[in-house]
Design a protein around this motif. Structure first.
Motif, PDB file in Angstrom:
ATOM      1  N   ILE A   9       0.932  -1.124   0.125  1.00 41.88           N
ATOM      2  CA  ILE A   9       0.157  -0.030   0.081  1.00 41.88           C
ATOM      3  C   ILE A   9       0.866   1.376  -0.131  1.00 41.88           C
ATOM      4  O   ILE A   9       0.617   2.157  -0.598  1.00 41.88           O
ATOM      5  CB  ILE A   9      -0.872  -0.070   1.208  1.00 41.88           C
ATOM      6  N   GLU A  10       2.039   1.144   0.857  1.00 43.32           N
ATOM      7  CA  GLU A  10       2.638   2.404   0.846  1.00 43.32           C
ATOM      8  C   GLU A  10       3.571   2.666  -0.385  1.00 43.32           C
ATOM      9  O   GLU A  10       3.705   3.723  -0.838  1.00 43.32           O
ATOM     10  CB  GLU A  10       3.839   2.286   2.096  1.00 43.32           C
ATOM     11  N   ALA A  11       4.060   1.632  -1.061  1.00 38.47           N
ATOM     12  CA  ALA A  11       4.658   1.646  -2.445  1.00 38.47           C
ATOM     13  C   ALA A  11       3.627   2.432  -3.266  1.00 38.47           C
ATOM     14  O   ALA A  11       3.869   2.894  -4.310  1.00 38.47           O
ATOM     15  CB  ALA A  11       5.152   0.381  -2.867  1.00 38.47           C
ATOM     16  N   ALA A  12       2.379   1.769  -3.336  1.00 39.79           N
ATOM     17  CA  ALA A  12       1.424   2.197  -4.357  1.00 39.79           C
ATOM     18  C   ALA A  12       0.686   3.590  -4.235  1.00 39.79           C
ATOM     19  O   ALA A  12       0.563   4.260  -5.049  1.00 39.79           O
ATOM     20  CB  ALA A  12       0.152   1.325  -4.445  1.00 39.79           C
ATOM     21  N   MET A  13       0.788   4.027  -2.874  1.00 34.59           N
ATOM     22  CA  MET A  13       0.456   5.155  -2.726  1.00 34.59           C
ATOM     23  C   MET A  13       1.525   6.337  -3.135  1.00 34.59           C
ATOM     24  O   MET A  13       1.361   7.258  -3.758  1.00 34.59           O
ATOM     25  CB  MET A  13       0.095   5.641  -1.023  1.00 34.59           C
ATOM     26  N   GLU A  14       2.853   6.066  -3.136  1.00 37.45           N
ATOM     27  CA  GLU A  14       3.963   6.937  -3.562  1.00 37.45           C
ATOM     28  C   GLU A  14       3.983   7.037  -5.184  1.00 37.45           C
ATOM     29  O   GLU A  14       3.914   7.863  -5.816  1.00 37.45           O
ATOM     30  CB  GLU A  14       5.149   6.442  -3.228  1.00 37.45           C
ATOM     31  N   LYS A  15       3.775   5.646  -5.556  1.00 31.38           N
ATOM     32  CA  LYS A  15       3.758   5.577  -7.140  1.00 31.38           C
ATOM     33  C   LYS A  15       2.486   6.256  -8.033  1.00 31.38           C
ATOM     34  O   LYS A  15       2.474   6.942  -8.732  1.00 31.38           O
ATOM     35  CB  LYS A  15       3.669   4.061  -7.483  1.00 31.38           C
ATOM     36  N   THR A  16       1.461   5.839  -7.209  1.00 27.39           N
ATOM     37  CA  THR A  16       0.084   6.683  -7.638  1.00 27.39           C
ATOM     38  C   THR A  16       0.005   8.030  -7.509  1.00 27.39           C
ATOM     39  O   THR A  16      -0.461   8.846  -8.367  1.00 27.39           O
ATOM     40  CB  THR A  16      -1.234   5.994  -7.112  1.00 27.39           C
ATOM     41  N   PHE A  17       0.288   8.428  -6.147  1.00 25.16           N
ATOM     42  CA  PHE A  17      -0.204   9.860  -5.792  1.00 25.16           C
ATOM     43  C   PHE A  17       1.106  10.609  -5.484  1.00 25.16           C
ATOM     44  O   PHE A  17       1.226  11.972  -5.127  1.00 25.16           O
ATOM     45  CB  PHE A  17      -0.696   9.852  -4.504  1.00 25.16           C
ATOM     46  N   GLY A  18       2.505  10.021  -5.455  1.00 27.87           N
ATOM     47  CA  GLY A  18       3.574  10.671  -5.109  1.00 27.87           C
ATOM     48  C   GLY A  18       3.714  10.936  -3.624  1.00 27.87           C
ATOM     49  O   GLY A  18       4.513  11.873  -3.210  1.00 27.87           O
ATOM     50  N   LEU A  19       2.990  10.333  -2.985  1.00 29.32           N
ATOM     51  CA  LEU A  19       2.805  10.727  -1.491  1.00 29.32           C
ATOM     52  C   LEU A  19       3.689   9.590  -0.694  1.00 29.32           C
ATOM     53  O   LEU A  19       3.528   8.268  -0.737  1.00 29.32           O
ATOM     54  CB  LEU A  19       1.587  10.353  -0.998  1.00 29.32           C
ATOM     55  N   LYS A  20       4.549   9.882   0.161  1.00 36.49           N
ATOM     56  CA  LYS A  20       5.104   9.152   1.088  1.00 36.49           C
ATOM     57  C   LYS A  20       4.528   9.021   2.277  1.00 36.49           C
ATOM     58  O   LYS A  20       4.639   9.743   3.293  1.00 36.49           O
ATOM     59  CB  LYS A  20       6.790   9.376   1.091  1.00 36.49           C
ATOM     60  N   VAL A  21       3.313   8.096   2.595  1.00 37.33           N
ATOM     61  CA  VAL A  21       2.925   8.089   3.838  1.00 37.33           C
ATOM     62  C   VAL A  21       2.812   6.567   4.617  1.00 37.33           C
ATOM     63  O   VAL A  21       3.107   5.728   3.618  1.00 37.33           O
ATOM     64  CB  VAL A  21       1.206   8.341   3.700  1.00 37.33           C
ATOM     65  N   ALA A  22       2.763   6.566   5.730  1.00 40.59           N
ATOM     66  CA  ALA A  22       2.825   5.413   6.373  1.00 40.59           C
ATOM     67  C   ALA A  22       1.301   4.638   6.480  1.00 40.59           C
ATOM     68  O   ALA A  22       0.488   5.397   6.636  1.00 40.59           O
ATOM     69  CB  ALA A  22       3.286   5.593   7.908  1.00 40.59           C
TER      70      ALA A  22
END
Length: 179
Positions: A59-72
């Protein structure tokens, strides 16, 4: 396939935004079943057979790839969520003022000394208790007035994300728990 509650730290606060419809689409693209969000509050419920730690990383990797967001992301099963609800050390307060009781789910546990540091900040009847990997807060005057809320950072407590009791119960309902 079982339900998984996914909590994002800092989502839709402080300028960190990802539209919930796009979060659901991202979850579907990852092969997660029946993705549902709770308002725009950084909560996603899915069905998955994947282990929590692996799902968190994906999920963290997908959030970064999809939205450019590094979130826990913190993933919990319905059983873990039921134990969190049962462990609440402030049940009377939660029943009377659910918006003033907060459960902070920790990603990798509470930092040593974190509970004591948060308790030292408590004023005006505020209380902080720890049960397993969850910090429970009672904010009788609300979070916005609290020194704990203003000063208790991940450096002090460890990485976690808080949900008020209203949200805790809504997430329980989303995964079919009787709260």
């Amino acid at each position: 396939m079982i339900h998984r509650i996914i909590l994002f730290r800092g989502m839709n606060t402080g300028g960190v935004r990802a539209p919930v419809g796009e979060q659901r689409a991202m979850a579907e693209a990852m092969g997660l079943k029946n993705p549902r969000t709770l308002a725009a509050s950084g909560n996603l419920v899915v069905e998955s057979g994947k282990a929590a730690a692996a799902l968190e990383a994906d999920i963290e990797a997908a959030m970064e790839k999809t939205f450019g967001l590094k979130v826990a992301a913190m993933v919990r099963t319905p059983d873990q969520w039921a134990r969190l609800i049962a462990a609440n050390p402030f049940p009377k307060e939660a029943a009377a003022h659910p918006a003033k009781v907060v459960a902070m789910v920790m990603k990798e546990g509470i930092r040593p000394g974190g509970l004591e540091a948060a308790q030292a900040l408590a004023r005006n009847g505020e209380r902080v208790e720890a049960v397993d990997d969850v910090l429970f807060f009672w904010f009788p005057d609300g979070q916005g007035q609290s020194e704990i809320f203003k000063k208790a950072t991940p450096r002090m407590l460890g990485m976690g994300t808080g949900r008020n009791w209203n949200t805790v119960l809504k997430l329980a309902d989303m995964v079919g728990l009787e709260a």
